[in-house]
Enzyme design. Structure first.
Site, mmCIF file in Angstrom:
data_model
loop_
_atom_site.group_PDB
_atom_site.id
_atom_site.type_symbol
_atom_site.label_atom_id
_atom_site.label_comp_id
_atom_site.label_asym_id
_atom_site.label_seq_id
_atom_site.Cartn_x
_atom_site.Cartn_y
_atom_site.Cartn_z
ATOM 1 N N PHE A 73 0.834 -1.202 0.000
ATOM 2 C CA PHE A 73 0.000 0.000 0.000
ATOM 3 C C PHE A 73 0.871 1.255 0.000
ATOM 4 O O PHE A 73 0.585 2.224 -0.717
ATOM 5 C CB PHE A 73 -0.933 0.009 1.202
ATOM 6 C CG PHE A 73 -1.839 1.206 1.229
ATOM 7 C CD1 PHE A 73 -2.955 1.274 0.405
ATOM 8 C CD2 PHE A 73 -1.561 2.285 2.062
ATOM 9 C CE1 PHE A 73 -3.774 2.386 0.410
ATOM 10 C CE2 PHE A 73 -2.378 3.397 2.073
ATOM 11 C CZ PHE A 73 -3.497 3.448 1.246
ATOM 12 N N ARG A 81 2.197 1.594 -3.565
ATOM 13 C CA ARG A 81 1.225 1.943 -4.607
ATOM 14 C C ARG A 81 0.583 3.314 -4.400
ATOM 15 O O ARG A 81 0.305 4.005 -5.380
ATOM 16 C CB ARG A 81 0.116 0.887 -4.675
ATOM 17 C CG ARG A 81 0.548 -0.477 -5.115
ATOM 18 C CD ARG A 81 -0.678 -1.325 -5.453
ATOM 19 N NE ARG A 81 -1.697 -1.253 -4.409
ATOM 20 C CZ ARG A 81 -1.806 -2.098 -3.394
ATOM 21 N NH1 ARG A 81 -0.919 -3.087 -3.279
ATOM 22 N NH2 ARG A 81 -2.768 -1.976 -2.494
ATOM 23 N N LEU A 129 2.273 0.038 9.010
ATOM 24 C CA LEU A 129 2.502 -1.274 9.612
ATOM 25 C C LEU A 129 1.176 -1.948 9.978
ATOM 26 O O LEU A 129 0.124 -1.309 9.983
ATOM 27 C CB LEU A 129 3.365 -1.113 10.864
ATOM 28 C CG LEU A 129 4.736 -0.449 10.648
ATOM 29 C CD1 LEU A 129 5.423 -0.206 11.986
ATOM 30 C CD2 LEU A 129 5.610 -1.301 9.739
ATOM 31 N N LYS A 144 -4.884 4.029 9.368
ATOM 32 C CA LYS A 144 -6.035 3.718 10.218
ATOM 33 C C LYS A 144 -6.141 2.190 10.384
ATOM 34 O O LYS A 144 -5.678 1.445 9.514
ATOM 35 C CB LYS A 144 -7.310 4.331 9.614
ATOM 36 C CG LYS A 144 -7.563 3.976 8.143
ATOM 37 C CD LYS A 144 -8.145 2.601 7.983
ATOM 38 C CE LYS A 144 -8.050 2.090 6.582
ATOM 39 N NZ LYS A 144 -8.214 0.621 6.528
ATOM 40 N N ARG A 155 -5.434 -8.655 7.076
ATOM 41 C CA ARG A 155 -6.817 -8.326 7.456
ATOM 42 C C ARG A 155 -7.551 -9.544 8.014
ATOM 43 O O ARG A 155 -8.574 -9.394 8.678
ATOM 44 C CB ARG A 155 -7.562 -7.756 6.261
ATOM 45 C CG ARG A 155 -7.018 -6.417 5.781
ATOM 46 C CD ARG A 155 -7.498 -6.068 4.387
ATOM 47 N NE ARG A 155 -6.898 -4.833 3.918
ATOM 48 C CZ ARG A 155 -5.683 -4.747 3.387
ATOM 49 N NH1 ARG A 155 -4.936 -5.840 3.280
ATOM 50 N NH2 ARG A 155 -5.211 -3.590 2.966
ATOM 51 N N ASP A 209 -10.751 -2.718 9.725
ATOM 52 C CA ASP A 209 -10.206 -2.316 8.431
ATOM 53 C C ASP A 209 -11.056 -1.249 7.758
ATOM 54 O O ASP A 209 -10.537 -0.239 7.288
ATOM 55 C CB ASP A 209 -10.069 -3.536 7.517
ATOM 56 C CG ASP A 209 -9.347 -3.201 6.222
ATOM 57 O OD1 ASP A 209 -8.343 -2.454 6.277
ATOM 58 O OD2 ASP A 209 -9.781 -3.672 5.163
#
Length: 322
Positions: free
Chosen positions: A15, A18, A75, A98, A166, A178
């Site tokens: 993430f 990207r 992280l 978050k 997740r 999430d």
């Protein structure tokens, strides 16, 4: 501090590669300076994006770098508070993914640390920086939908991979943590209200991970229905239903990825006004706003106090489940 905010990233997550590294690279007022990873191969794409990037082989080494002003933390959830504290204690401003914490009391600790150190600590709740949401809030406050009666929010995707973070409870996984933050925080942002109580919950579990959560809640002025799922086809929408009009956001949480960011205001006699937001990148806008606040500009749109309110609602849901 230098005029330009010099950023470091703790970890080389996909993430970060990207979305957030390009955003840091593109946003006004900052530059991507360093990445911490013990795997040089994971740093290659970051270096290609920002030649001259420094690679640290540990998080501690990056936090000790005097040429870093701010850090971004992507992280796993259970590490957010620990490394936010370490970064702030090292004198770095912090933008953390978050949920920044796993309960509201932990955010109280971060607020106290922010105030004692003088650094900016914020949760990366990027949607508040998108003009779709500032427009939705403005329409609501102008009375465009009349007296509100109901809010309905849905966010789903399908990710059954057992190795994905997740889907691992021990590191803070689960659908509510999430993406529940989006359906809770967005509702609070637009309406300015906090939930009085959770009325009902229905949770689907995969082992000890919540995969789908249906819930209802009572706010002072309206009834709330929410759904988040990690086991359903991708879908997202939020509806604010008043006695004069209905306001619908059709790509509220992943604008430009899930679809075009759009607000539709449907009023009497089936008349509809539509606002489209096609070119705005909320990640870039988030970093630019963070840079501006660090450099002495306007107050940050998503302070820790706002994030605490969202986490308090999350705590209420888990308490209701228990």
């Amino acid at each position: 501090m230098s005029k330009t905010v010099r950023w470091g990233i703790l970890g080389a997550s996909n993430f970060a590669k990207r979305q957030m590294a390009p955003a840091i690279h593109l946003a006004n007022g900052g530059e991507l300076t360093a990445v911490a990873t013990s795997d040089p191969a994971k740093a290659a794409d970051f270096v290609a994006m920002a030649p001259g990037l420094r690679i640290h082989d540990s998080y501690e080494a990056l936090l000790a770098d005097p040429d870093i002003d701010a850090v971004y933390i992507p992280l796993p959830n259970h590490l957010h508070v620990e490394w936010t504290k370490k970064a702030a204690e090292a004198g770095k401003h912090v933008l953390c993914e978050k949920p920044i914490a796993l309960n509201a009391a932990e955010i109280d600790d971060l607020i106290a640390l922010r105030d004692s150190t003088g650094v900016l600590i914020a949760e990366a709740f990027m949607i508040l920086h998108h003009p779709q949401w500032t427009k939705a809030q403005a329409l609501f406050r102008q009375g465009a939908i009349g007296k509100i009666a109901r809010v309905g929010a849905t966010f789903s995707y399908n990710n059954p991979d057992p190795n994905n973070i997740r889907n691992r409870k021990n590191i803070g996984g689960g659908g509510l943590r999430d993406i529940g933050v989006y359906i809770f925080g967005a509702t609070r942002f637009v309406t300015g209200e906090e939930p009085d109580r959770i009325l009902s919950t229905r949770i689907d579990w995969d082992g000890d991970v919540d995969t789908t959560a249906h819930l209802t809640a009572q706010f002072p002025s309206f009834h709330y229905t929410g759904l988040v799922s990690m086991r359903m086809a991708p879908y997202q929408e939020i509806v604010f239903h008043g006695d004069a009009a209905v306001m619908t956001l059709t790509a509220p949480f992943n604008a430009g990825v899930y679809g075009e960011a759009r607000i539709a205001l449907s009023g009497p006699e089936q008349t509809t006004q539509v606002w489209r937001f096609t070119a705005d990148n909320h990640y870039v806008r988030q970093v630019a706003a963070f840079n501006a606040t660090v450099q002495g500009g306007a107050d940050y749109a998503c302070p820790l106090e706002f994030s605490r309110g969202t986490q308090a609602m999350m705590d209420m849901v888990f308490d209701a489940v228990r």
